[in-house]
Motif scaffolding. Structure first.
Motif, PDB file in Angstrom:
ATOM      1  N   ASP A   1      -4.799   3.239 -15.514  1.00 15.53           N
ATOM      2  CA  ASP A   1      -5.213   3.382 -14.050  1.00 15.53           C
ATOM      3  C   ASP A   1      -5.386   1.910 -13.578  1.00 15.53           C
ATOM      4  N   ARG A   2      -4.505   1.416 -12.374  1.00 14.64           N
ATOM      5  CA  ARG A   2      -4.701   0.432 -11.956  1.00 14.64           C
ATOM      6  C   ARG A   2      -5.997  -0.165 -11.000  1.00 14.64           C
ATOM      7  N   MET A   3      -6.187   0.998 -10.723  1.00 13.94           N
ATOM      8  CA  MET A   3      -7.550   1.009  -9.790  1.00 13.94           C
ATOM      9  C   MET A   3      -7.368   0.118  -8.650  1.00 13.94           C
ATOM     10  N   ASP A   4      -6.542   0.192  -7.705  1.00 11.94           N
ATOM     11  CA  ASP A   4      -6.304  -1.317  -6.865  1.00 11.94           C
ATOM     12  C   ASP A   4      -7.468  -0.900  -5.827  1.00 11.94           C
ATOM     13  N   LEU A   5      -8.508  -1.776  -6.115  1.00  8.42           N
ATOM     14  CA  LEU A   5      -9.693  -1.742  -5.179  1.00  8.42           C
ATOM     15  C   LEU A   5      -9.529  -2.701  -4.044  1.00  8.42           C
ATOM     16  N   ASN A   6      -8.367  -3.617  -4.125  1.00  2.85           N
ATOM     17  CA  ASN A   6      -8.631  -4.579  -2.954  1.00  2.85           C
ATOM     18  C   ASN A   6      -8.126  -4.043  -1.772  1.00  2.85           C
ATOM     19  N   ARG A   7      -7.132  -3.094  -1.540  1.00  2.00           N
ATOM     20  CA  ARG A   7      -6.854  -2.678  -0.530  1.00  2.00           C
ATOM     21  C   ARG A   7      -7.393  -1.160  -0.076  1.00  2.00           C
ATOM     22  N   LEU A   8      -8.442  -0.921  -0.731  1.00  4.50           N
ATOM     23  CA  LEU A   8      -8.950   0.472  -0.458  1.00  4.50           C
ATOM     24  C   LEU A   8      -9.367   0.749   0.579  1.00  4.50           C
TER      25      LEU A   8
END
Length: 494
Positions: free
Chosen positions: A372-379
């Protein structure tokens, strides 16, 4: 909040007593002693505060160059009867903020407005409904709610209601766009009542100018009414003007010189989100040394002037609001009758913050290991682009998200982020992104340790709820037959 005033005597009774005294209805030689006796009988021995509010720079207009920020006045025992009239606070109320601007923007040109503290900080009456995510959409939503509820008699023109330049808007949900510090010291009820009587009877007409009657001059005037000579200008470092930082610095020094005043500093960090991050407040000479925008003007200053400016800055202008908070921290969430928290419990220790960062890194590493990459930068940006915020009947913030395949609802207030109606996967991601922002930024971006521990407990509960929901979907085979909530919203794909 520390400084809350609780009494069983209705504030209206006390206000009427004071009005009778101040209007000379009590005319005997014993009038003042009798009035004060009544107040002391009616009021408990509880402290209240007056404080200098130091707002970080918004990095817009002239503030982009000067970085002076804004200042206002905090009262813990004075509340608004209206935006332009004062009264004593009643039980359960936690004070107010008074401020003035170039153009408040209302139908009449008022010098000052006063709003409840929670409205100023969060845009809501109940701090439990404060937004944990900052966006301009949410800020404007809270502004409009405030205008309709509090300003129907003061803001009837189209320009006041619609113009983004109407500065009453800055008194709603300030923490969505900037960090806020409050430097407070004790007051007596007599001081508060005298101040209320004086300002309620004075002419509230705007005479703002940036040089001699700016927001810092206004704040200086008010605290000097309470404590003469407690706040001063720093004309040398601020080039002949009064600045917010000078008022906060000299008022803090006054508190330190008078230990009986119990100086304390509260910090309200800017809420994580997509709003532009505010900047540290600076004095005039400090900005000369630190701002690249002023490199050319600085180079043009003669070498005879440089030593004077340098000496002035290093001897008088160095003042760090965050460090003062760490030295004299006060909790904004502590009940008045509670045992005072220690400085370490409020501001947190370096070891505590380091341990939380390690725990967060472990959580993110587990997600990466699971694919799960959990891309939080753009959330935060994705939520703002795809969501439509609204307020419920209690004033809490919600976000509706939709796609061709599915809709989702997300609670964005402290009171509803974990509610049954808030999508568990999205709630977990928001709390995770919020924790990462608070832990990885500079100290002034942090909440108090007390607040962060509450956030961390919510993050753990959200993680458990998300795992339970995911397990339920797996058992029903939903992951194979239909997309998950996150993947069904294109801009929120994992």
């Amino acid at each position: 909040m520390r400084g809350l005033w609780h009494t069983g005597v209705p504030s209206g009774v006390l206000n009427k007593l004071w009005m009778a005294f101040s209007s000379c209805r009590l005319r005997s030689a014993l009038a003042f002693p009798l009035a004060m006796l009544l107040f002391h009988v009616a009021l408990p021995r509880a402290s209240a505060d007056v404080g200098v509010v130091l707002n970080e720079s918004l990095d817009v207009d002239m503030d982009r160059i000067t970085s002076t920020g804004h200042t206002a006045i905090y009262f813990s025992r004075v509340c608004p009867e209206s935006p332009v009239k004062l009264r004593l606070c009643g039980p359960g109320e936690n004070g107010s903020i008074m401020s003035n601007y170039i153009n408040i923007g209302e139908d009449r040109s008022y010098e000052w407005n006063v709003v409840p503290l929670n409205i100023y900080l969060y845009g809501v009456e109940d701090s439990r409904n404060r937004s944990i995510f900052a966006s301009y959409k949410i800020k404007h939503l809270l502004e409009e709610h405030y205008r309709q509820k509090y300003l129907p008699a003061y803001c009837t023109t189209e320009s006041c209601a619609t113009s983004r330049k109407s500065e009453w808007r800055e008194m709603v949900a300030a923490t969505l766009i900037r960090g806020v510090y409050i430097f407070a010291i004790n007051t007596t009820v007599e001081q508060d009542l005298e101040f209320i009587a004086e300002f309620n009877s004075s002419v509230n007409k705007n005479h703002f100018n940036g040089v001699t009657r700016n927001c810092a001059d206004f704040a200086k005037r008010i605290v000097n009414i309470y404590f003469p000579h407690s706040a001063k200008a720093d004309y040398l470092n601020d080039f002949g003007m009064t600045s917010p930082k000078a008022v906060a610095r000299t008022f803090t020094h006054y508190g330190l010189r008078h230990p009986e005043s119990h100086l304390r500093v509260m910090h309200f960090a800017q809420v994580p989100g997509i709003t532009k991050r505010s900047r540290t407040v600076r004095s005039g000479t400090e900005q000369l040394f630190h701002s690249g925008k002023l490199a050319l003007p600085m180079a043009l200053i003669s070498y005879y002037t440089v030593p004077v400016v340098t000496a002035s800055y290093f001897t008088t202008a160095r003042f760090n609001a965050q460090k003062e908070f760490e030295r004299h921290p006060a909790s904004q969430t502590q009940p008045a009758d509670a045992t005072p928290d220690t400085p370490e419990e409020i501001a947190g220790t370096d070891a505590q913050w380091k341990n939380f960062r390690k725990s967060l890194d472990s959580i993110l590493a587990e997600h990466r290991a699971a694919g799960d990459r959990m891309d939080l930068n753009r959330l935060f940006k994705q939520l703002d682009e795809t969501g439509s915020p609204f307020l419920d009947a209690n004033g809490a913030v919600w976000l509706d998200l939709s796609s061709e395949q599915k809709t989702a609802r997300l609670g964005l207030s402290a009171s509803n982020i974990l509610s049954a109606d808030s999508d568990p996967a999205l709630s977990y991601k928001v709390l995770l992104a919020r924790a990462r922002h608070l832990l990885n930024g500079p100290k002034r971006n942090r909440e108090t340790m007390i607040e962060f521990q509450q956030d961390w407990a919510n993050l753990r509960r959200a993680s458990a709820a998300n795992s339970l929901a995911s397990a339920g979907n797996s058992e029903q085979g939903s992951s194979a037959s239909s997309p998950s909530t996150l993947s069904s919203i294109p801009s929120l794909r994992r």
